[in-house]
Write an enzyme that holds these catalytic residues in place. Structure first.
Site, PDB file in Angstrom:
ATOM      1  N   TYR A   1       0.827  -1.211   0.000  1.00 50.82           N
ATOM      2  CA  TYR A   1       0.000   0.000   0.000  1.00 50.82           C
ATOM      3  C   TYR A   1       0.866   1.268   0.000  1.00 50.82           C
ATOM      4  CZ  TYR A   1      -4.699  -1.900   0.832  1.00 50.82           C
ATOM      5  OH  TYR A   1      -5.919  -2.511   0.713  1.00 50.82           O
TER       6      TYR A   1
ATOM      7  N   LYS B   1       3.062 -15.425   1.929  1.00 50.31           N
ATOM      8  CA  LYS B   1       3.230 -16.116   0.646  1.00 50.31           C
ATOM      9  C   LYS B   1       4.710 -16.469   0.532  1.00 50.31           C
ATOM     10  CE  LYS B   1       1.632 -17.565  -3.349  1.00 50.31           C
ATOM     11  NZ  LYS B   1       0.730 -18.750  -3.454  1.00 50.31           N
TER      12      LYS B   1
ATOM     13  N   ASP C   1     -12.372  -9.135   4.333  1.00 49.78           N
ATOM     14  CA  ASP C   1     -13.679  -9.133   3.655  1.00 49.78           C
ATOM     15  C   ASP C   1     -14.285 -10.534   3.647  1.00 49.78           C
ATOM     16  OD1 ASP C   1     -13.509  -6.391   3.102  1.00 49.78           O
ATOM     17  OD2 ASP C   1     -14.294  -6.637   1.066  1.00 49.78           O
TER      18      ASP C   1
ATOM     19  N   ASP D   1      -3.148 -18.178  -0.079  1.00 50.20           N
ATOM     20  CA  ASP D   1      -4.193 -18.811  -0.901  1.00 50.20           C
ATOM     21  C   ASP D   1      -4.907 -19.893  -0.109  1.00 50.20           C
ATOM     22  OD1 ASP D   1      -1.774 -20.211  -0.958  1.00 50.20           O
ATOM     23  OD2 ASP D   1      -1.903 -20.741  -3.083  1.00 50.20           O
TER      24      ASP D   1
ATOM     25  N   ASP E   1      -6.384  -7.025   3.991  1.00 47.86           N
ATOM     26  CA  ASP E   1      -7.529  -6.367   3.350  1.00 47.86           C
ATOM     27  C   ASP E   1      -8.451  -7.417   2.748  1.00 47.86           C
ATOM     28  OD1 ASP E   1      -9.074  -4.232   2.172  1.00 47.86           O
ATOM     29  OD2 ASP E   1      -8.113  -4.748   0.256  1.00 47.86           O
TER      30      ASP E   1
HETATM   31  C1  IPM Z   1     -10.449  -1.335   4.030  1.00 46.34           C
HETATM   32  C2  IPM Z   1     -10.695  -0.675   2.708  1.00 46.34           C
HETATM   33  C3  IPM Z   1      -9.552   0.284   2.396  1.00 46.34           C
HETATM   34  C4  IPM Z   1      -8.279  -0.538   2.322  1.00 46.34           C
HETATM   35  C5  IPM Z   1      -9.755   1.126   1.126  1.00 46.34           C
HETATM   36  C6  IPM Z   1     -11.044   1.913   1.186  1.00 46.34           C
HETATM   37  C7  IPM Z   1      -8.589   2.017   0.858  1.00 46.34           C
HETATM   38  O1  IPM Z   1     -10.888  -1.632   1.726  1.00 46.34           O
HETATM   39  O2  IPM Z   1     -10.324  -0.607   5.035  1.00 46.34           O
HETATM   40  O3  IPM Z   1     -10.392  -2.568   4.069  1.00 46.34           O
HETATM   41  O4  IPM Z   1      -7.971  -1.117   1.281  1.00 46.34           O
HETATM   42  O5  IPM Z   1      -7.576  -0.599   3.329  1.00 46.34           O
HETATM   43 MG    MG Z   2     -10.974  -3.612   2.443  1.00 41.60          MG
END
Ligand code: IPM
Ligand code: MG
Length: 360
Positions: free
Chosen positions: A140, A191, A251, A223, A247
């Site tokens: 990042y 990884k 999710d 993975d 990240d």
């Molecule tokens: C998160 C989001 C952010 C990230 C984006 C909005 C920049 O996806 O907080 O997970 O990638 O960190």
């Molecule tokens: Mg995110």
């Protein structure tokens, strides 16, 4: 002494859910928690007003605050702006500005929501895992980065995955410390079969582990970790990983709990100052309709009380209040199944505030 909290509503559903968080914080004065709340611009809202997704006034506000609550940033309107003006850049700069390197993303399944999970209820019943994501390093932020034109006239793009030993060490320590307060197991995700960065990561994780012999350590390739999260998620206690992998995996973990609308997060550093945000985004498709689920943001307030204000009692009270409204059958649209009572953002916020008095 009244604490000072900066609230940054941002974009999309942000203002609606932030409003419920503010009302919740105000309601805590009945339990002896006093805070001065100041609101600032971030993301697209800040770009519209000032041309900058993290304007100096917002930085000044956050400088003076003990903790920062951010709702959500981003929206299709801003997708084509140059990177420096994107809403997400405001958020990334905020994380970097204050060095909030440790991002805690707990994924906890409320029993009432087992049927809302994308996995079978028995696979997720009792799920309680914590993702510890490194937040201010890795690909990042690594340099060089950019889109360039080569000597042959073709364009190419570069991002750099980079971690120093000290960056790895401090996030891994956070994970081991967290594991001591939970199930005493850490799974480090990397990884290492391909990347040198992961090779170093693993080495440092092993070295830090020597200080935590009471915590069980395992390593998993990313993975496989993605697969295991949807195959047998209850095998995990604490997962520690770098910025990009964290990240993605967070999710996945969010969806296991029924809805990404349920997940809070805390971004911390070595003192008590912290940034608290729901894991979900700005959901522009449902913005302004009053239907967004405020629970992830209200649970982020709970994390704020725990980590920035040392009020475990109030953090737990908010979490129990959320449990209570779910047990009472209240659902926002994202977590409702056919036949269940669907309430809006404001009603849900109200119900949680009411439940604060019903739990102890
Ligand atoms: C998160 C989001 C952010 C990230 C984006 C909005 C920049 O996806 O907080 O997970 O990638 O960190
Ligand atoms: Mg995110």
């Amino acid at each position: 002494m009244a604490y000072s909290i900066a609230v940054l509503p941002g974009d999309g559903i942000g203002p609606e859910i932030a409003a419920e968080a503010v009302k919740l914080i105000e309601a805590l004065s009945e339990f002896g928690f006093e805070a001065r709340i100041e609101t600032g611009l971030i993301g697209g809202a800040a770009v519209d007003a000032t041309g900058d997704p993290l304007p100096p006034e917002t930085i000044a506000l956050c400088d003076a605050a003990d903790a920062i609550l951010l709702a959500a940033v981003g929206g299709p309107k801003y997708d084509r702006l140059p990177r420096a003006q994107r809403p997400e850049t405001g958020l990334l700069r905020l994380r970097a500005q204050y060095g909030f390197f440790a991002n805690l993303r707990p994924a906890l399944l409320y029993p009432e929501l087992a049927e809302a999970s994308s996995l079978k209820a028995e696979k997720v019943a009792g799920l309680d895992l914590l993702i510890v994501r490194e937040l201010t390093g890795g690909i990042y932020f690594g340099q060089p980065r950019g889109i360039f034109t080569g000597e042959d006239g073709e364009r190419y793009a570069v991002n750099t995955q980079r971690y120093s030993e000290s960056e790895i060490r401090r996030i891994v320590r956070v994970a081991f410390e967290a594991a001591r307060r939970r199930g005493r197991r850490v799974c480090s995700v990397d990884k290492a079969n391909v990347l040198e960065v992961s090779e170093l990561w693993r080495e440092v994780v092993e070295a830090v582990h020597a200080d935590y012999p009471d915590v069980e350590l395992s390593h998993m390739l990313v993975d496989n970790a993605a697969m295991q999260l949807v195959r047998e998620p209850k095998q995990f206690d604490v997962v520690v990983t770098g910025n990009l992998f964290g990240d993605i995996l967070s999710d996945i973990a969010a969806m296991l709990t029924g809805s990404i609308g349920m997940l809070p997060s805390a971004s911390l550093r070595s003192d008590a100052k912290g940034l608290y945000e729901p894991v979900h985004g700005s959901a522009p498709d449902i913005a302004g309709q009053g239907v967004a689920n405020p629970l992830a943001t209200l649970l982020s307030v709970a994390m704020m009380l725990r980590h920035s204000f040392d009020r475990e009692d109030l953090a737990a009270r908010i979490e129990r209040a959320v449990g209570r409204v779910l047990a009472d059958g209240l659902r926002c649209r994202d977590i409702a199944r056919p036949g269940e009572t669907v309430v809006g953002t404001v009603e849900m916020g109200e119900a949680v505030r009411r439940a604060l008095h019903e739990v102890d």
